[in-house]
Design a protein around this motif. Structure first.
Motif, PDB file in Angstrom:
ATOM      1  N   ASN B 123       0.798  -1.235   0.000  1.00 40.13           N
ATOM      2  CA  ASN B 123       0.000   0.000   0.000  1.00 40.13           C
ATOM      3  C   ASN B 123       0.828   1.280   0.000  1.00 40.13           C
ATOM      4  OD1 ASN B 123      -2.808  -0.795  -0.064  1.00 40.13           O
ATOM      5  ND2 ASN B 123      -2.454  -1.751   1.916  1.00 40.13           N
ATOM      6  N   LEU B 124       2.093   1.201   0.398  1.00 42.16           N
ATOM      7  CA  LEU B 124       2.952   2.404   0.465  1.00 42.16           C
ATOM      8  C   LEU B 124       4.193   2.194  -0.403  1.00 42.16           C
ATOM      9  CD1 LEU B 124       2.931   2.953   4.328  1.00 42.16           C
ATOM     10  CD2 LEU B 124       1.515   4.130   2.653  1.00 42.16           C
ATOM     11  N   HIS B 125       4.340   2.930  -1.448  1.00 39.79           N
ATOM     12  CA  HIS B 125       5.542   2.914  -2.303  1.00 39.79           C
ATOM     13  C   HIS B 125       5.724   1.617  -3.089  1.00 39.79           C
ATOM     14  CE1 HIS B 125       6.637   6.421   0.024  1.00 39.79           C
ATOM     15  NE2 HIS B 125       6.931   5.723   1.104  1.00 39.79           N
ATOM     16  N   LEU B 126       5.621   0.451  -2.438  1.00 40.56           N
ATOM     17  CA  LEU B 126       6.013  -0.834  -3.004  1.00 40.56           C
ATOM     18  C   LEU B 126       7.450  -0.693  -3.518  1.00 40.56           C
ATOM     19  CD1 LEU B 126       4.871  -3.687  -3.426  1.00 40.56           C
ATOM     20  CD2 LEU B 126       4.284  -3.031  -5.749  1.00 40.56           C
ATOM     21  N   THR B 127       7.678  -0.866  -4.823  1.00 39.31           N
ATOM     22  CA  THR B 127       9.032  -0.674  -5.346  1.00 39.31           C
ATOM     23  C   THR B 127       9.160   0.650  -6.106  1.00 39.31           C
ATOM     24  OG1 THR B 127       8.381  -2.068  -7.191  1.00 39.31           O
ATOM     25  CG2 THR B 127       9.623  -3.114  -5.437  1.00 39.31           C
ATOM     26  N   GLY B 128       8.221   1.556  -5.856  1.00 38.80           N
ATOM     27  CA  GLY B 128       8.377   2.915  -6.382  1.00 38.80           C
ATOM     28  C   GLY B 128       7.844   3.152  -7.780  1.00 38.80           C
ATOM     29  N   ASP B 129       7.088   2.200  -8.324  1.00 41.46           N
ATOM     30  CA  ASP B 129       6.638   2.355  -9.715  1.00 41.46           C
ATOM     31  C   ASP B 129       5.752   3.582  -9.901  1.00 41.46           C
ATOM     32  OD1 ASP B 129       7.934  -0.037 -10.008  1.00 41.46           O
ATOM     33  OD2 ASP B 129       6.138  -1.221 -10.432  1.00 41.46           O
ATOM     34  N   ILE B 130       4.809   3.800  -8.977  1.00 41.18           N
ATOM     35  CA  ILE B 130       3.894   4.932  -9.152  1.00 41.18           C
ATOM     36  C   ILE B 130       4.669   6.242  -9.032  1.00 41.18           C
ATOM     37  CG2 ILE B 130       1.858   6.133  -8.232  1.00 41.18           C
ATOM     38  CD1 ILE B 130       0.630   3.462  -7.562  1.00 41.18           C
ATOM     39  N   HIS B 131       5.642   6.281  -8.126  1.00 37.62           N
ATOM     40  CA  HIS B 131       6.491   7.473  -8.038  1.00 37.62           C
ATOM     41  C   HIS B 131       7.215   7.707  -9.364  1.00 37.62           C
ATOM     42  CE1 HIS B 131       5.660   7.885  -3.856  1.00 37.62           C
ATOM     43  NE2 HIS B 131       6.409   6.891  -3.445  1.00 37.62           N
ATOM     44  N   ALA B 261      11.751   7.358 -20.507  1.00 40.85           N
ATOM     45  CA  ALA B 261      11.973   5.903 -20.510  1.00 40.85           C
ATOM     46  C   ALA B 261      13.015   5.500 -19.473  1.00 40.85           C
ATOM     47  CB  ALA B 261      12.404   5.449 -21.908  1.00 40.85           C
ATOM     48  N   ALA B 262      14.060   6.329 -19.336  1.00 40.57           N
ATOM     49  CA  ALA B 262      15.076   6.034 -18.322  1.00 40.57           C
ATOM     50  C   ALA B 262      14.453   6.055 -16.926  1.00 40.57           C
ATOM     51  CB  ALA B 262      16.220   7.044 -18.416  1.00 40.57           C
ATOM     52  N   ILE B 263      13.559   7.026 -16.698  1.00 43.34           N
ATOM     53  CA  ILE B 263      12.881   7.105 -15.399  1.00 43.34           C
ATOM     54  C   ILE B 263      12.006   5.877 -15.166  1.00 43.34           C
ATOM     55  CG2 ILE B 263      11.124   8.388 -14.095  1.00 43.34           C
ATOM     56  CD1 ILE B 263      12.157  10.959 -15.305  1.00 43.34           C
ATOM     57  N   LEU B 264      11.393   5.371 -16.243  1.00 43.72           N
ATOM     58  CA  LEU B 264      10.420   4.271 -16.107  1.00 43.72           C
ATOM     59  C   LEU B 264      11.033   2.888 -16.302  1.00 43.72           C
ATOM     60  CD1 LEU B 264       7.358   5.822 -17.980  1.00 43.72           C
ATOM     61  CD2 LEU B 264       7.515   5.290 -15.536  1.00 43.72           C
ATOM     62  N   ARG B 265      12.328   2.827 -16.603  1.00 47.38           N
ATOM     63  CA  ARG B 265      12.928   1.534 -16.935  1.00 47.38           C
ATOM     64  C   ARG B 265      12.688   0.478 -15.845  1.00 47.38           C
ATOM     65  NH1 ARG B 265      19.271   0.339 -16.548  1.00 47.38           N
ATOM     66  NH2 ARG B 265      18.688   0.927 -14.406  1.00 47.38           N
ATOM     67  N   ASP B 266      12.970   0.793 -14.611  1.00 43.25           N
ATOM     68  CA  ASP B 266      12.797  -0.203 -13.558  1.00 43.25           C
ATOM     69  C   ASP B 266      11.321  -0.482 -13.271  1.00 43.25           C
ATOM     70  OD1 ASP B 266      15.526  -0.211 -13.459  1.00 43.25           O
ATOM     71  OD2 ASP B 266      15.679   0.964 -11.615  1.00 43.25           O
ATOM     72  N   ALA B 267      10.512   0.560 -13.396  1.00 47.30           N
ATOM     73  CA  ALA B 267       9.071   0.399 -13.154  1.00 47.30           C
ATOM     74  C   ALA B 267       8.426  -0.512 -14.185  1.00 47.30           C
ATOM     75  CB  ALA B 267       8.377   1.758 -13.144  1.00 47.30           C
ATOM     76  N   ALA B 268       9.074  -0.679 -15.344  1.00 52.29           N
ATOM     77  CA  ALA B 268       8.510  -1.550 -16.376  1.00 52.29           C
ATOM     78  C   ALA B 268       8.546  -3.021 -15.986  1.00 52.29           C
ATOM     79  CB  ALA B 268       9.250  -1.335 -17.699  1.00 52.29           C
ATOM     80  N   GLN B 269       9.324  -3.338 -14.962  1.00 51.87           N
ATOM     81  CA  GLN B 269       9.386  -4.715 -14.470  1.00 51.87           C
ATOM     82  C   GLN B 269       8.344  -4.919 -13.372  1.00 51.87           C
ATOM     83  OE1 GLN B 269      13.332  -4.215 -13.006  1.00 51.87           O
ATOM     84  NE2 GLN B 269      14.312  -4.943 -14.884  1.00 51.87           N
ATOM     85  N   PRO B 270       7.499  -5.947 -13.486  1.00 49.41           N
ATOM     86  CA  PRO B 270       6.509  -6.199 -12.427  1.00 49.41           C
ATOM     87  C   PRO B 270       7.202  -6.600 -11.126  1.00 49.41           C
ATOM     88  CG  PRO B 270       6.004  -7.468 -14.413  1.00 49.41           C
ATOM     89  CD  PRO B 270       7.380  -6.898 -14.595  1.00 49.41           C
TER      90      PRO B 270
END
Lengths: 580, 580
Positions: B123-131, B261-270
């Motif tokens: 519920n809080l941050h998880l791995t930061g994807d939404i950030h 894309a660089a900002i979202l690179r890690d967020a692209a991984q589930p």
């Protein structure tokens, strides 16, 4: 030489668990975040609470050019140099803000063979701490505006409706702006709460603004808290607004401080990384030294000082900026001052301080500054002399690091070294950028010599003095100026803050880094200036009074050719162009 | 029964590496983030590209009450039930937004003994994807406003000054707002770029707004991209503004797409987590189904469908909302439709759909709704019948899950079950909340029966139809209404989008979830309504046209007694009150 990013990506890094083990961190005190970074738990501090303390070295600099003088390179390089001469050493640095990464400055991982790696992880997100600060800050902003809205909407029925006390908040006196970790000039001043005619569904209209997250009081709290309980207590004290009868309305008053602490819980743990030569490095908090206190966290220092014999950390900009705040704000909160300071200087930086050039932020430096020029160097030396004496003013032994650039001549470096030695200060030429730790062993030895000297740390002022007396001391003894000029607003702010009982807090000066004075045009070691004080803001949670001098921006803008132009990912997902 | 948070905190979880291993994920395909969560690398998809595909089960629901019908509980419970009957199963869910967590809804991890754990990390941050989505979005916003500013400032000299093309952007037609992952009503409509008189240092003044991050086009892109290259290409297509001659100005045009894309690179991984009973669960993306497409990501589905025999995922709100978009938008982008759907229903939810109660969002439900009431149940059954038929309309077999609450009577449940069976649909009572997977084995068997049936998935409309024809199909076949009413703005938007060559995109309807129609007051299975279309917005990167119907808010507000009031950390740093 390869680019910073290529050097970083080609480095053979140790698994972070090995870095931790070598640093003396137990496996169950570590929360790995992939191969290259890990959160360090507070349980380490409980285990090592009585361990002997290491020595704290703060790296500072002369008054910088817009290009910077290589302070992070020297911080990382010195830590590698200390390792090379057999010291057990750790480094503590701030997390880079994404604003400058995509704006004008690029990354902040150091450079060349003195970097924290992987630099793309350090520069983007890391473990999400800055995002957490933004979220906690903006929750408080949404919460106070919502509380004002609901109090206004229900009036006298608010308490009966909600079971919450009516705090009688003055909608005109909400003092908590919002933040974003981005350079976004159009958000500096905004009107929020616009509504369709006749509606109040979008809250109350008022003028407000956004700061960059590094300027958030919560970022200062993250850096200045001694532990999680201290963090929680400080969050409760944050003042969000004032009531109609002038009482501060805190985050505790509206019951949002607990949720802010929940958001910041993981961010309160420093992130362990490593330098290219395997020095364990704690990355924590990211305040800017012009608009905040500009130093890495007390929690990270406390951990490192229990694990290592020597801890190298960094204060932003020149010694009038981050180093001053390391002494007057951070050391006061931590109960521990620096044991030595390294003043980074460059030939080009001193020539820029000669006053012979018309330097403007965002514009290219004149070519002459990179070429031999004995007169300019001699004129600019006054600036280095001032910073050496400034460090000594705090009772801290100074070591000058001459950060060598490829175009520098041996003659000018030798002359400069002689001048520093003539002042009785320690000095070494650093080639940490090109050679890593091997280029900083001379500096490392000088630092160890300085640390052997008994420290005699002292504050510049006592916190108990009046606010005006503290500001006067900062302007005169702190910067070498001729007093202060208080605006009407500043006078009113001072009276109000003292009446509220906050006069005893230290002052956090928001000031240009481009001069020792408040005026970026005054280079070298200016003396004939009066520091204008525009206004003061209470940061009761951080525990300081924030003082605006001159025209300081708390939100940068993107330049014409911003750093993001070159950044991309390749077909394998590797990040490119982050160092261009 | 214990609270959700206590159950979650007391659960004995497997190390995430073990969860991964049991799921068939190799150690080098995993990036652990602490003990309980890990990113899954794209290399898994390369290794398993030719592996046989599992079956995809989408969990949807009747038209929900403001309390929700327990869709996530049923999603997680069903996955645990499938595991209990020996199936190799994975779950795919969205990351909760912090807005509702601190607002009115609380967490979104499921509940009782059917939760994804640890719920406070989910519920809080998880791995930061939404950030990361917020940061990429707001970089694009800062970038387009800065470009407009510099183009205006330099005029015809812009190209010579910067080496960048003058895109001739119309300052009045910047269409990219900003986002924040917070419920903040005062940011809905704002004026940005306020300046001191005579100055333009803070950019150009214009009216703008903030959406919650879940509504960002970038969140849709994260969920709809098939892989990293697709993500990068979609980011380039995002339209940020229009030029004076009406041409779209994209993120690629101003060279910011690479940095995004660089900002979202890690967020692209589930992110891999687990349920309380050890079912591997991929958490990815977080769009809302009322103001976005409301489904977890295609990347997560693709991974799970290669690892497991059955994959349980969830579409937001009722089948007119997330499920519709799972079919018409997500399945189109993925090339794979659902193989079965579970329609979650509750006695209280059907009674609420009877139309006998005056229900308003944010207000307590009347007590009568929790008590036996045959007439209300019978009247509300029309809503369940509509949702069963709606699922079947897409050629997808439906299984009804009657989510049992403690106060429910056997008589009413038996009556309802009989009614569903009489329609020829599969049905099971679920006690997943109180009993975990053991309470969902009957449901699991029914789902396996449905999956044994050959699927016959079909879209509701062809993307190639005209925009107006697609909207008409949505209103009539999609919702059971009598056509559409286009505002003047909507007509102009349609003409413009078709002229620009974007008429072929599917439509993403922004609509209230509280009725099958556009009007939250119309309960049950309304039929006599015309859907008002206020306006259309191009989402060229996400690949759909965003359609505003009725009065849909893209930024929630905080209620009088927000969820954050109860949240705090205790002396050990444990989070408390997140489930209150």
């Amino acid at each position: 030489m390869q680019s910073d990013l290529i050097i970083s990506q080609q480095a053979k890094l140790l698994p972070i668990a090995d870095v931790a083990e070598r640093a003396g961190i137990l496996a169950d005190e570590l929360i790995p975040q992939g191969e290259a970074k890990a959160k360090v738990k507070f349980s380490l501090l409980q285990r090592l609470d009585n361990a002997p303390r290491g020595k704290l070295v703060v790296v500072t600099a002369i008054t910088p050019t817009p290009l910077g003088e290589g302070k992070t390179v020297t911080t990382i390089g010195l830590s590698q140099g200390l390792k090379a001469i057999g010291q057990q050493v750790m480094a503590c640095i701030r997390q880079p803000s994404m604003g400058p990464v995509f704006g004008v400055k690029g990354g902040a991982a150091g450079g060349g063979y003195s970097q924290v790696a992987p630099m793309e992880e350090l520069n983007l997100h890391l473990t999400g701490d800055i995002h957490a600060v933004s979220a906690a800050h903006n929750l408080a902003a949404a919460a106070i505006d919502a509380r004002v809205y609901h109090e206004q909407r229900h009036g006298e029925k608010f308490e009966a409706k909600t079971g919450l006390p009516n705090l009688n908040i003055d909608p005109e006196r909400v003092v908590w702006d919002r933040v974003v970790d981005m350079n976004d000039r159009t958000l500096r001043r905004v009107t929020i709460g616009l509504n369709a005619p006749g509606s109040t569904a979008n809250g109350l209209e008022r003028e407000s603004g956004f700061d960059i997250t590094a300027a958030s009081e919560l970022m200062a709290i993250l850096a200045l808290a001694n532990d999680l309980a201290d963090l929680r207590a400080r969050l409760g004290k944050v003042v969000l607004a004032y009531s109609h009868d002038g009482k501060p309305v805190t985050a505790e008053d509206i019951q949002v401080a607990g949720a802010m602490a929940a958001i910041l819980r993981d961010a309160a743990q420093p992130t362990l990384m490593q330098t290219l030569e395997g020095v364990p490095t704690l990355v924590h908090a990211g305040p800017f030294a012009n608009i905040a206190h500009g130093n890495s966290s007390i929690i990270a220092d406390r951990m490192a000082l229990r694990l290592a014999d020597v801890v190298v950390t960094e204060g932003g900009f020149g010694s009038d900026m981050g180093f001053e705040k390391a002494c007057n704000i951070k050391a006061r909160a931590a109960g521990k001052g620096p044991d030595a300071a390294v003043v980074v200087a460059t030939l080009r930086g001193l020539k820029a301080n000669s006053g012979q050039y018309d330097l403007r932020p965002g514009q290219a430096l004149p070519q002459a500054i990179f070429e031999p020029d004995a007169a300019a160097l001699e004129a600019g030396f006054a600036n280095l002399k001032w910073h050496i004496e400034n460090v000594q003013r705090y009772g801290v032994p100074a070591v000058v690091a001459l950060n060598r650039f490829p175009q520098d001549t041996d003659e000018e470096l030798a002359w400069l070294k002689g001048q520093v030695e003539a002042l009785g200060a320690r000095v070494a030429i650093s080639e940490a950028f090109a050679k890593g730790g091997a280029g900083a062993t001379e500096l490392a030895h000088q630092v160890m010599d300085a640390l052997a000297q008994p420290a005699d740390f002292q504050f510049l002022y006592e916190a108990e003095q009046s606010i005006e007396a503290k500001l006067l001391t900062m302007a005169e003894a702190g910067y070498g100026g001729n007093g202060i000029e208080l605006s009407d607003k500043a006078r009113a702010d001072i009276a109000r803050l003292e009446a509220l009982g906050f006069g005893h807090l230290p002052v956090c000066m928001a000031k240009t880094p481009l001069s020792i004075s408040h005026d970026p045009a005054l280079k070298g070691a200016p003396s004939d200036f009066v520091v204008p004080v525009r206004g003061l803001r209470l940061c009761a949670g951080a525990g300081f009074i924030y003082v605006l001098t001159g025209n300081v921006m708390t939100m940068p803008g993107l330049p014409e050719r911003p750093g993001y132009l070159n950044i991309d990912i390749d077909a394998n997902g590797n990040i490119t162009g982050l160092d261009e």
